[in-house]
Design an enzyme around this catalytic site. Structure first.
Site, PDB file in Angstrom:
ATOM      1  N   ARG A 163       0.808  -1.198  -0.002  1.00 61.54           N
ATOM      2  CA  ARG A 163      -0.098   0.017  -0.095  1.00 61.54           C
ATOM      3  C   ARG A 163       0.741   1.254   0.070  1.00 61.54           C
ATOM      4  O   ARG A 163       0.454   2.385   0.682  1.00 61.54           O
ATOM      5  CB  ARG A 163      -0.838  -0.054   1.091  1.00 61.54           C
ATOM      6  CG  ARG A 163      -1.834  -0.933   1.115  1.00 61.54           C
ATOM      7  CD  ARG A 163      -2.879  -0.987   0.031  1.00 61.54           C
ATOM      8  NE  ARG A 163      -4.133  -2.236   0.180  1.00 61.54           N
ATOM      9  CZ  ARG A 163      -3.627  -3.269  -0.371  1.00 61.54           C
ATOM     10  NH1 ARG A 163      -2.547  -3.700  -0.821  1.00 61.54           N
ATOM     11  NH2 ARG A 163      -4.318  -4.318  -0.339  1.00 61.54           N
ATOM     12  N   SER A 237     -10.449   0.242   3.649  1.00 59.46           N
ATOM     13  CA  SER A 237      -9.729   0.147   4.892  1.00 59.46           C
ATOM     14  C   SER A 237      -9.194   1.468   5.392  1.00 59.46           C
ATOM     15  O   SER A 237      -8.333   2.063   4.513  1.00 59.46           O
ATOM     16  CB  SER A 237      -8.507  -1.014   4.573  1.00 59.46           C
ATOM     17  OG  SER A 237      -8.818  -2.097   4.099  1.00 59.46           O
ATOM     18  N   GLU A 333      -3.857   4.153   6.044  1.00 52.22           N
ATOM     19  CA  GLU A 333      -3.722   4.002   4.796  1.00 52.22           C
ATOM     20  C   GLU A 333      -4.412   4.822   3.838  1.00 52.22           C
ATOM     21  O   GLU A 333      -3.966   5.586   2.678  1.00 52.22           O
ATOM     22  CB  GLU A 333      -4.552   2.689   4.357  1.00 52.22           C
ATOM     23  CG  GLU A 333      -4.531   2.275   3.122  1.00 52.22           C
ATOM     24  CD  GLU A 333      -5.244   0.968   2.739  1.00 52.22           C
ATOM     25  OE1 GLU A 333      -5.111  -0.058   3.324  1.00 52.22           O
ATOM     26  OE2 GLU A 333      -6.009   1.226   1.493  1.00 52.22           O
TER      27      GLU A 333
HETATM   28  C1  FAD Z   1     -15.516   0.448  -0.557  1.00 56.91           C
HETATM   29  C2  FAD Z   1     -13.939   0.633  -0.665  1.00 56.91           C
HETATM   30  C3  FAD Z   1     -12.914  -0.560  -1.001  1.00 56.91           C
HETATM   31  C4  FAD Z   1     -11.494  -0.378  -1.176  1.00 56.91           C
HETATM   32  N1  FAD Z   1     -10.701  -1.439  -1.538  1.00 56.91           N
HETATM   33  C5  FAD Z   1      -9.437  -1.288  -1.713  1.00 56.91           C
HETATM   34  C6  FAD Z   1      -8.697  -2.498  -1.960  1.00 56.91           C
HETATM   35  O1  FAD Z   1      -9.109  -3.648  -1.989  1.00 56.91           O
HETATM   36  N2  FAD Z   1      -7.090  -2.357  -2.154  1.00 56.91           N
HETATM   37  C7  FAD Z   1      -6.775  -1.061  -2.340  1.00 56.91           C
HETATM   38  O2  FAD Z   1      -5.710  -1.049  -2.471  1.00 56.91           O
HETATM   39  N3  FAD Z   1      -7.581  -0.006  -2.066  1.00 56.91           N
HETATM   40  C8  FAD Z   1      -9.033   0.016  -1.869  1.00 56.91           C
HETATM   41  N4  FAD Z   1      -9.821   1.153  -1.504  1.00 56.91           N
HETATM   42  C9  FAD Z   1      -9.025   2.363  -1.610  1.00 56.91           C
HETATM   43  C10 FAD Z   1      -9.161   3.231  -2.933  1.00 56.91           C
HETATM   44  O3  FAD Z   1     -10.280   2.829  -3.745  1.00 56.91           O
HETATM   45  C11 FAD Z   1      -7.989   3.096  -3.842  1.00 56.91           C
HETATM   46  O4  FAD Z   1      -6.549   3.418  -3.104  1.00 56.91           O
HETATM   47  C12 FAD Z   1      -8.120   3.960  -5.121  1.00 56.91           C
HETATM   48  O5  FAD Z   1      -6.786   3.361  -6.058  1.00 56.91           O
HETATM   49  C13 FAD Z   1      -8.104   5.150  -4.834  1.00 56.91           C
HETATM   50  O6  FAD Z   1      -8.394   5.978  -6.297  1.00 56.91           O
HETATM   51  P1  FAD Z   1      -9.072   7.217  -6.255  1.00 56.91           P
HETATM   52  O7  FAD Z   1      -9.107   7.716  -7.528  1.00 56.91           O
HETATM   53  O8  FAD Z   1     -10.296   7.412  -5.610  1.00 56.91           O
HETATM   54  O9  FAD Z   1      -8.052   8.256  -5.375  1.00 56.91           O
HETATM   55  P2  FAD Z   1      -8.249   9.232  -4.679  1.00 56.91           P
HETATM   56  O10 FAD Z   1      -8.881   9.085  -3.343  1.00 56.91           O
HETATM   57  O11 FAD Z   1      -8.821  10.576  -5.564  1.00 56.91           O
HETATM   58  O12 FAD Z   1      -6.786   9.761  -4.219  1.00 56.91           O
HETATM   59  C14 FAD Z   1      -5.671   9.039  -3.572  1.00 56.91           C
HETATM   60  C15 FAD Z   1      -4.505   9.686  -3.439  1.00 56.91           C
HETATM   61  O13 FAD Z   1      -4.053   9.863  -4.557  1.00 56.91           O
HETATM   62  C16 FAD Z   1      -3.620  10.929  -5.280  1.00 56.91           C
HETATM   63  N5  FAD Z   1      -3.945  10.967  -6.504  1.00 56.91           N
HETATM   64  C17 FAD Z   1      -4.995  10.689  -7.099  1.00 56.91           C
HETATM   65  N6  FAD Z   1      -4.931  10.567  -8.630  1.00 56.91           N
HETATM   66  C18 FAD Z   1      -3.600  11.074  -8.778  1.00 56.91           C
HETATM   67  C19 FAD Z   1      -2.912  11.092  -9.855  1.00 56.91           C
HETATM   68  N7  FAD Z   1      -3.565  10.940 -11.162  1.00 56.91           N
HETATM   69  N8  FAD Z   1      -1.623  11.815  -9.974  1.00 56.91           N
HETATM   70  C20 FAD Z   1      -1.079  11.856  -8.837  1.00 56.91           C
HETATM   71  N9  FAD Z   1      -1.848  11.559  -7.459  1.00 56.91           N
HETATM   72  C21 FAD Z   1      -2.970  11.021  -7.487  1.00 56.91           C
HETATM   73  C22 FAD Z   1      -4.409  11.820  -4.420  1.00 56.91           C
HETATM   74  O14 FAD Z   1      -3.818  13.335  -4.324  1.00 56.91           O
HETATM   75  C23 FAD Z   1      -4.448  11.282  -3.116  1.00 56.91           C
HETATM   76  O15 FAD Z   1      -3.291  11.455  -2.218  1.00 56.91           O
HETATM   77  C24 FAD Z   1     -11.180   1.105  -1.206  1.00 56.91           C
HETATM   78  C25 FAD Z   1     -11.831   2.105  -1.101  1.00 56.91           C
HETATM   79  C26 FAD Z   1     -13.126   2.059  -0.850  1.00 56.91           C
HETATM   80  C27 FAD Z   1     -13.876   3.044  -0.615  1.00 56.91           C
END
Ligand code: FAD
Length: 337
Positions: A163, A237, A333
């Protein structure tokens, strides 16, 4: 550019956060135009994908939010066994996975139904059911916010860990990930080593699973186990599973014989944070509009009216309670903004 724009539907905790400025990034020119404008001088900038791994502490973000919305998926033959798939950061992760599964390209089917966008997937080396993004990652292209240059990052440059990546540690907030290249298998073998996947496949009556079956099984498992952020705000998480030295684990095991831990390659053991939180008495507990989900102790939920600070304080109470009970530090996380 939008001013005083609410991010309520752009973060999965459902927090009504107002951003001073929001720019939707449909392609690189949107960032370059912004860079040439006076707004670029504003100190605070952040990049937002689907907002599924962010907790905004305050109800006002006094800076510019870059909302990733660039689109495009291109598939090229790579060699006899792989295709190279280049994906724009603003593509939604799960529809992309489903498209690859339907086309028969394997490697990411175990990551079905993780919310968010492709650009965030390398950020914390997303993982589930025995697969991490680093297993299929080839390279990514990013925009350097400091000097405006485009930079390619190979896997070794990304320092992927559990992670974690360089984008979540030393280079946090310094680059906009614009696109990611993956190598996917043309002749994939389904990976269903996890007991829960096997059970679901057997319930579905599948004895010789293909990647599409694994993807369906994981979809069913995740839907039954995890709260849907559209119904109940959450960011998956909240804490990472802590990794401790084998000796620490052995000590804990003497005191707590049913503690859950997974030995790793080195002399370390990954502890199940959900077990620690549940054992410390937090599973299902609710304080005001914040709580620990009743089925999944690692997930903190917003019952509707919680603020970012309410959620954070609640999380810190859990952290302290686990430290007092087990002497173990839980690291968030979720990205705290
Ligand atoms: C119900 C649920 C289940 C989940 N299950 C998992 C799982 O099984 N495994 C897992 O690893 N994660 C899980 N996650 C966490 C999450 O879905 C992942 O971390 C996902 O990759 C986040 O994507 P996002 O586009 O929503 O990121 P955001 O929340 O928009 O951003 C996350 C971080 O990345 C940065 N960021 C986003 N996009 C960019 C970009 N293009 N360039 C630079 N920085 C960027 C943001 O500034 C922030 O710091 C879960 C979340 C939820 C709500």
């Amino acid at each position: 550019m939008r001013r005083n724009f609410t991010l309520k539907t752009f973060n999965t905790f459902g927090l009504d956060v107002m951003a001073a400025y929001v720019v939707t990034v449909n392609d690189l020119s949107d960032i370059e135009r912004l860079r040439k404008s006076g707004y670029w001088q504003l100190d605070k900038k952040m990049i937002l994908g689907g907002g599924s791994n962010c907790l905004f502490l305050d109800d006002y973000y006094e800076g510019i939010v870059l909302l990733m919305n660039n689109k495009g998926v291109s598939i090229q033959d790579y060699d006899a066994d792989f295709v190279k798939v280049s994906v724009a950061a603003g593509e939604d992760w799960t529809p992309f996975v489903q498209r690859m599964v339907a086309a028969g390209y394997g490697g990411i089917e175990n990551l079905t139904l993780i919310p968010g966008k492709v650009g965030a997937s390398p950020m914390q080396n997303i993982g589930a059911y025995g697969v991490e993004i680093k297993d299929v990652f080839l390279r990514l292209q990013a925009f350097d916010l400091e000097n405006g240059k485009l930079v390619d990052f190979e896997a070794a440059d990304c320092e992927f860990g559990y992670r974690s990546s360089v984008f979540k540690t030393t280079l946090k907030g310094k680059f906009v990930i614009l696109s990611v290249d993956f190598l996917l298998h043309k002749h994939p073998q389904a990976n269903f080593q996890y007991g829960s996947i096997r059970e679901e496949l057997s319930r579905l009556g599948v004895s010789q699973p293909e990647i599409v079956d694994v993807s369906v099984a994981i979809t069913n498992i995740r839907r039954s186990k995890l709260p849907d952020p559209l119904q109940l705000g959450n960011a998956g998480s909240f804490f990472k599973n802590p990794v401790v030295h084998r000796l620490v684990f052995d000590d804990l095991k003497r005191e707590f014989p049913d503690i859950v831990g997974y030995p790793e390659k080195t002399n370390t053991v990954k502890l199940a944070a959900a077990w620690l939180i549940e054992k410390a008495g937090w599973k299902g507990r609710r304080v005001g509009d914040v709580g620990v989900h009743k089925n999944q102790a690692l997930v903190i939920v917003n019952y509707g009216g919680a603020t970012g600070r309410d959620i954070f304080s609640f999380a810190m109470e859990i952290q302290q309670s686990v430290r007092e009970t087990f002497g173990i530090h839980l690291e968030p996380e979720v990205n705290i903004i």
